[in-house]
Design a protein around this motif. Sequence first.
Motif, mmCIF file in Angstrom:
data_model
loop_
_atom_site.group_PDB
_atom_site.id
_atom_site.type_symbol
_atom_site.label_atom_id
_atom_site.label_comp_id
_atom_site.label_asym_id
_atom_site.label_seq_id
_atom_site.Cartn_x
_atom_site.Cartn_y
_atom_site.Cartn_z
ATOM 1 N N SER A 148 0.859 -1.177 0.000
ATOM 2 C CA SER A 148 0.000 0.000 0.000
ATOM 3 C C SER A 148 0.894 1.224 0.000
ATOM 4 N N VAL A 149 0.302 2.392 -0.280
ATOM 5 C CA VAL A 149 1.065 3.635 -0.324
ATOM 6 C C VAL A 149 0.525 4.571 0.741
ATOM 7 N N LEU A 150 1.405 5.005 1.638
ATOM 8 C CA LEU A 150 1.039 5.871 2.756
ATOM 9 C C LEU A 150 1.472 7.302 2.437
ATOM 10 N N VAL A 151 0.516 8.230 2.534
ATOM 11 C CA VAL A 151 0.778 9.638 2.214
ATOM 12 C C VAL A 151 0.443 10.485 3.436
ATOM 13 N N LYS A 152 1.425 11.205 3.945
ATOM 14 C CA LYS A 152 1.234 12.073 5.107
ATOM 15 C C LYS A 152 1.076 13.528 4.664
ATOM 16 N N GLY A 153 0.465 14.324 5.514
ATOM 17 C CA GLY A 153 0.424 15.764 5.303
ATOM 18 C C GLY A 153 -0.687 16.267 4.409
ATOM 19 N N THR A 154 -1.757 15.477 4.218
ATOM 20 C CA THR A 154 -2.866 15.965 3.406
ATOM 21 C C THR A 154 -3.862 16.709 4.294
ATOM 22 N N SER A 155 -4.810 17.387 3.658
ATOM 23 C CA SER A 155 -5.826 18.123 4.409
ATOM 24 C C SER A 155 -6.739 17.201 5.212
ATOM 25 N N GLU A 156 -6.743 15.905 4.873
ATOM 26 C CA GLU A 156 -7.541 14.919 5.599
ATOM 27 C C GLU A 156 -6.693 14.064 6.533
ATOM 28 N N GLY A 157 -5.425 14.446 6.696
ATOM 29 C CA GLY A 157 -4.527 13.667 7.534
ATOM 30 C C GLY A 157 -3.735 12.668 6.711
ATOM 31 N N THR A 158 -3.488 11.506 7.272
ATOM 32 C CA THR A 158 -2.714 10.460 6.599
ATOM 33 C C THR A 158 -3.634 9.614 5.736
ATOM 34 N N VAL A 159 -3.277 9.490 4.457
ATOM 35 C CA VAL A 159 -4.074 8.715 3.497
ATOM 36 C C VAL A 159 -3.324 7.436 3.162
ATOM 37 N N LEU A 160 -4.057 6.322 3.171
ATOM 38 C CA LEU A 160 -3.483 5.042 2.756
ATOM 39 C C LEU A 160 -4.179 4.581 1.489
ATOM 40 N N VAL A 161 -3.422 4.480 0.397
ATOM 41 C CA VAL A 161 -3.943 3.903 -0.843
ATOM 42 C C VAL A 161 -3.674 2.411 -0.734
ATOM 43 N N ALA A 162 -4.746 1.638 -0.494
ATOM 44 C CA ALA A 162 -4.592 0.313 0.098
ATOM 45 C C ALA A 162 -4.752 -0.852 -0.862
ATOM 46 N N GLY A 163 -5.003 -0.603 -2.154
ATOM 47 C CA GLY A 163 -5.234 -1.740 -3.030
ATOM 48 C C GLY A 163 -6.353 -2.603 -2.493
ATOM 49 N N ASP A 164 -6.190 -3.927 -2.556
ATOM 50 C CA ASP A 164 -7.243 -4.829 -2.113
ATOM 51 C C ASP A 164 -7.069 -5.301 -0.675
ATOM 52 N N LEU A 165 -6.238 -4.580 0.100
ATOM 53 C CA LEU A 165 -6.242 -4.817 1.539
ATOM 54 C C LEU A 165 -7.667 -4.634 2.062
ATOM 55 N N PHE A 166 -8.348 -3.594 1.532
ATOM 56 C CA PHE A 166 -9.777 -3.392 1.751
ATOM 57 C C PHE A 166 -10.463 -3.411 0.392
ATOM 58 N N GLU A 167 -11.522 -4.198 0.257
ATOM 59 C CA GLU A 167 -12.320 -4.168 -0.965
ATOM 60 C C GLU A 167 -13.100 -2.859 -1.056
ATOM 61 N N ARG A 168 -13.731 -2.499 0.048
ATOM 62 C CA ARG A 168 -14.504 -1.262 0.159
ATOM 63 C C ARG A 168 -14.689 -0.990 1.648
ATOM 64 N N CYS A 169 -15.407 0.068 1.974
ATOM 65 C CA CYS A 169 -15.547 0.477 3.367
ATOM 66 C C CYS A 169 -16.163 -0.630 4.212
ATOM 67 N N HIS A 170 -17.357 -1.049 3.855
ATOM 68 C CA HIS A 170 -18.070 -2.051 4.650
ATOM 69 C C HIS A 170 -18.019 -3.402 3.927
ATOM 70 N N ASP A 171 -16.811 -3.969 3.860
ATOM 71 C CA ASP A 171 -16.666 -5.240 3.155
ATOM 72 C C ASP A 171 -16.875 -6.443 4.067
ATOM 73 N N GLU A 172 -17.154 -6.178 5.364
ATOM 74 C CA GLU A 172 -17.475 -7.232 6.329
ATOM 75 C C GLU A 172 -16.502 -8.396 6.172
ATOM 76 N N ASP A 173 -17.002 -9.599 5.899
ATOM 77 C CA ASP A 173 -16.118 -10.753 5.706
ATOM 78 C C ASP A 173 -15.962 -11.139 4.242
ATOM 79 N N SER A 174 -16.550 -10.343 3.329
ATOM 80 C CA SER A 174 -16.531 -10.729 1.917
ATOM 81 C C SER A 174 -15.120 -10.765 1.351
ATOM 82 N N TRP A 175 -14.216 -9.933 1.884
ATOM 83 C CA TRP A 175 -12.842 -9.899 1.391
ATOM 84 C C TRP A 175 -12.117 -11.226 1.611
#
Length: 213
Positions: A148-175
């Motif tokens: 994944s790619v970790l980006v610090k210093g944005t207006s929203e704080g630290t952003v993680l571009v996570a690939g398929d570590l997470f499918e989506r926000c509420h992926d429950e156990d589907s991943w």
Amino acid sequence: MHRSIRKSESGINSNISGHPYCVSVLKEGYCTAEPDGSFRADGTISLITGPQNILVDTGGPWDRDFLVEKLKEKGMTPESVAIVVGTHGHSDHVGNLGLFPHAKIIVGCDISVGDRYLPNQLAEGQPHPIDDFVSIIPTPGHMGRDVSVLVKGTSEGTVLVAGDLFERCHDEDSWKELSENPQIQETNRQKALQIADVIIPGHGPLFRVHKQS
């Protein structure tokens, strides 16, 4: 001190400003089931702009013209991209690497410039810093050498571009159905929720991480 964590898709623009790096979602990934048992999927494409322009995941080969057009909208060409990261090797995430023959290419734990492969310790679990604000971090589970790619210093704080570590926000156990190692992936998901304020998943809208004591 125990901190509870919850996730929310609300209230975040897909273009996140920052200093020195901004993060934009060029294409929101998706994954939908078909009646015949197949599914349609495409990976999220993200662009990090700043001292170095970094593209994270390129979409599938069917996205070639779309990607070129999206870069053009940002005043860029493929030659403007210094680093291309493929979070893992599935075709919907690395289908357009051929657009960037002169960029530094990071796919999983391999880092190359042209045919020259560079030493790194991603496979040993160590992050690979790009600079003081951006780093590549190993987040295996979905596949054996995801990053994944970790980006610090944005207006929203630290952003993680996570690939398929997470499918989506509420992926429950589907991943877990798509995971090569659900136990390791779960560990890395929990680590991600601790370090990130915003997560860009592989197949859905970006989401905010709320931490409460």
